[in-house]
Scaffold this motif. Sequence first.
Motif, mmCIF file in Angstrom:
data_model
loop_
_atom_site.group_PDB
_atom_site.id
_atom_site.type_symbol
_atom_site.label_atom_id
_atom_site.label_comp_id
_atom_site.label_asym_id
_atom_site.label_seq_id
_atom_site.Cartn_x
_atom_site.Cartn_y
_atom_site.Cartn_z
ATOM 1 N N ASN A 53 0.862 -1.173 0.000
ATOM 2 C CA ASN A 53 0.000 0.000 0.000
ATOM 3 C C ASN A 53 0.900 1.226 0.000
ATOM 4 O O ASN A 53 1.850 1.289 0.779
ATOM 5 N N SER A 54 0.628 2.162 -0.885
ATOM 6 C CA SER A 54 1.462 3.367 -1.040
ATOM 7 C C SER A 54 2.946 3.033 -1.095
ATOM 8 O O SER A 54 3.759 3.681 -0.465
ATOM 9 N N GLY A 55 3.292 1.962 -1.812
ATOM 10 C CA GLY A 55 4.695 1.650 -2.014
ATOM 11 C C GLY A 55 5.328 0.849 -0.890
ATOM 12 O O GLY A 55 6.469 0.425 -0.998
ATOM 13 N N LYS A 56 4.594 0.642 0.214
ATOM 14 C CA LYS A 56 5.185 -0.081 1.350
ATOM 15 C C LYS A 56 4.546 -1.450 1.507
ATOM 16 O O LYS A 56 3.405 -1.669 1.117
ATOM 17 N N LYS A 57 5.308 -2.336 2.131
ATOM 18 C CA LYS A 57 4.742 -3.646 2.458
ATOM 19 C C LYS A 57 3.942 -3.507 3.746
ATOM 20 O O LYS A 57 4.466 -3.051 4.751
ATOM 21 N N ILE A 58 2.654 -3.874 3.716
ATOM 22 C CA ILE A 58 1.889 -3.749 4.954
ATOM 23 C C ILE A 58 1.562 -5.104 5.554
ATOM 24 O O ILE A 58 1.132 -5.192 6.697
ATOM 25 N N ALA A 59 1.729 -6.166 4.776
ATOM 26 C CA ALA A 59 1.485 -7.483 5.347
ATOM 27 C C ALA A 59 2.162 -8.527 4.484
ATOM 28 O O ALA A 59 2.440 -8.301 3.316
ATOM 29 N N GLU A 60 2.432 -9.695 5.098
ATOM 30 C CA GLU A 60 3.005 -10.787 4.340
ATOM 31 C C GLU A 60 2.606 -12.077 5.016
ATOM 32 O O GLU A 60 2.557 -12.149 6.232
ATOM 33 N N GLY A 61 2.276 -13.095 4.234
ATOM 34 C CA GLY A 61 1.922 -14.373 4.834
ATOM 35 C C GLY A 61 1.065 -15.186 3.904
ATOM 36 O O GLY A 61 0.987 -14.898 2.706
ATOM 37 N N GLN A 62 0.389 -16.195 4.442
ATOM 38 C CA GLN A 62 -0.484 -17.001 3.615
ATOM 39 C C GLN A 62 -1.699 -16.177 3.206
ATOM 40 O O GLN A 62 -2.160 -15.348 3.978
#
Lengths: 243, 308, 287
Positions: free
Chosen positions: A216-225
Amino acid sequence: MTIGRTLLQVNGATKRFGGLIAVNGMSFDVKEHEVMGIIGPNGSGKTTMMNLISGELRVTSGRISMQGSSLSDLPPHQIARLGIARTFQLVRILPSLSVIENVIAGGAFGHAKKWGSGARFFAESLLEKLGLAEQMYQPVDALTYIDQKRLELARALASEPQVLLLDEWLAGLNPTELQVGIDLISSLRDEGRTIILVEHVMDAIRSLCDRCVVMNSGKKIAEGQPSEVLSDPEVVRAYLGDE
Amino acid sequence: MRTNDWQSIVIAVVLFALAAIVPFIANGYQLSVAVTAVMYVGLATSWALFSGPTHYISLASGAFFGVGGYLVATGMSDYNLSFWLMAAIAPLVAAVLAILIGLATLRLSGVYFVIFTLGLAEMVRNLVSWIQNNFLGSRGLYVLTDFTEAHIYWMLLGVCAIIFIFGWWLGRSRLGFALRIIGNDEAVAKHVGINTAWSKVILFMTTGFFAALIGAIIAPRYSYIEPNQVFSPELSFLVVIMALLGGTQRLWGPLVGVIPFTLVWEFINSNFSNFSTLFLGLAFLLIVYVIPRGFVGLLQTWGEKIRT
Amino acid sequence: MDIIISGLLLGGTYALIAMGLNLQYGVARIMNLANGELLVLGGLASFWLFVFAQISPLLTIFIVAPFAFVGNWLIYRFLLRPLVSRAKTQGQLEVDSILATFGMSFIFVGIMVMIRGEYFTYSFLAAPFEILGSTVAQNRLAAFGMAVVIGLALYLWLNHSRAGMAVRAVSVSPDTAKLVGINVARVSALAFALGGAVTAVGGTLISTFITLDASVGVIFTMKALIIVIMGGVGDIRGAIIAAVILGLVETAVATLIDPGLTLASAYLIFLLVLLFRPQGLFGKRPT
């Protein structure tokens, strides 16, 4: 297939266009035999991220590397030769080449370096596998939209890539075609290919991805399954806004 | 090799043999027209090898051709070097020049390249004239050899044969395929692993090489050479027109453009020389508006019509 | 000092010509390689009217401008517009318009050679004039003055009128301009016609102090293109500065080294621009 060692590493990748930061300190790993999704609302920097990996754009800062060797300063053709192949957001077919030549083009220069009768044979087998056997000798402008997408995929596969980048490959397909498309990618996944896909179609993300990164807006806001990530409140907020 | 290939080879060899006996049957005037035609066949065919697939319109032929002629002349006249030595050096110099121009311009869009090559012959001529006037003294140079018109004709024919063999090889090579992909979509070309800049530069270099070689071989025809005569911007345009008129999709395309155009051009120049520039302009418009794919395109369209 | 003054005066006229080409290439997206011939036509008209009717070139521009406007509009409408519509890609249009305008340039040269194959020599306001301690011919100064006036008028029109705004919008993005209801085809034709008129007027002015002939157009095309590229396509401020740089360098080379090397010096500048700032002096690096 079991997920293997880390193939591709993105470390603090940042891309600035003048005052706009399109990708901001992105970091993630992609492992062998893994299907990784990059999702996020429109304009969140997904396609820019893909362009950074394929070398279309250069990172302003940060590092992208494959099996330890840096990709960040290489031009696209060298990245392709290291085994990264891609499809484009808006399908790009080579109009004055025949269907089979389009596929041979993918393998002749990059990672695979196939040429001559071997290349032709391999291209024929790829076209058969992707369901384009009948169109093999037709001019490309006679192809339907999904067949163009298939052809582009065949071109990417012709280089026998180590990592395959699919940039909204499913976009623009009608519901029937969509299922065909999902099945096709799923079969690639079963072959144990390493794929990074940018996608808007949530069904596809759920059924195809082992893991995904939300931007979101160039940033990673979450990661996972996928199931975890899609229920993350911050991800929901990014898609739907603050209510 | 397929039967088709053998057929083409046999036809090519027969045509070449027929072309080789022209000096025995032609009179002086006919032979001089034939020399001009063979010269343009070589120039236009090698031009099309680069500009055909990539769509970069090169107007540098005049400059490279001039480099060839001028180096032969200055080498023989000012330094007493042999024709053969200079004819070997000149194409190499042009090739280096082409690499430098290519590296500077071929990374950018086609417009920059056209503009750069547009004034190139004129600029090189100015530069050469200046160097000659200020440092070398003399202005005119003599190219005195024992060659007859027929010798020049056969040498040019030999160069054409080399160009055709090179083109034939190119059409089957990875490099030729790379150029076709670049002409279709440069972004895709990069992402399938093609070093697009170098592929273009290498081909542009071969065009420069052959143009200079032809310029060197034809120099003895004129015996007396000055920069104003060998660096001819008009030559660059003629090459473009002839190649496009024939069609660049086939290796033999430029050939079918050169022969009729040379005859018409010869006729207009000797009878209506006032109209020659106007005629060039009309030829350009004819190509753009009436036969954008050249004679080859016309033949293909007719072929398809007959079949259906 | 002499070099600076003459260079500046020459640069002013170059800027006007480049403005004409900028309108054609930056807005109508047609790389008009017949631009120089148009300029020479303007010069030829001026020569004729001066020699045979004793009309001052400063008045001739009012005759040349409308003719060139209409002529260029017709060329765009009937020769170039079909190319725009048939082109599948920008690259295709580029190649077609380059070849078509080459054809036109040869046709113009062919026609002009028939009208007058010799130099267009006439003497107008050739008396010397003293400025800042340097002597220059009055005609150069007059040409410069007119170029400034026309350039300024054009600048004001582009920035402060509704039509000017439409032109600028098309130059930035034809697709977006379409969305806000601008008739892109008409604006392109207008810009092309206007650009042609400006170029022809530039030719009229130049002919007062540089001797032209039918075949010299291509040199001016080159110079205008170099200026436009150096300044950045569509960038008027950049084009003015680029024109002055070219004017200064050419005058310096012609005075200090050899007049035969002006084209070579223009090429040197061009080469430097291509190598280091292909996006223009003030352009942002393309991403």
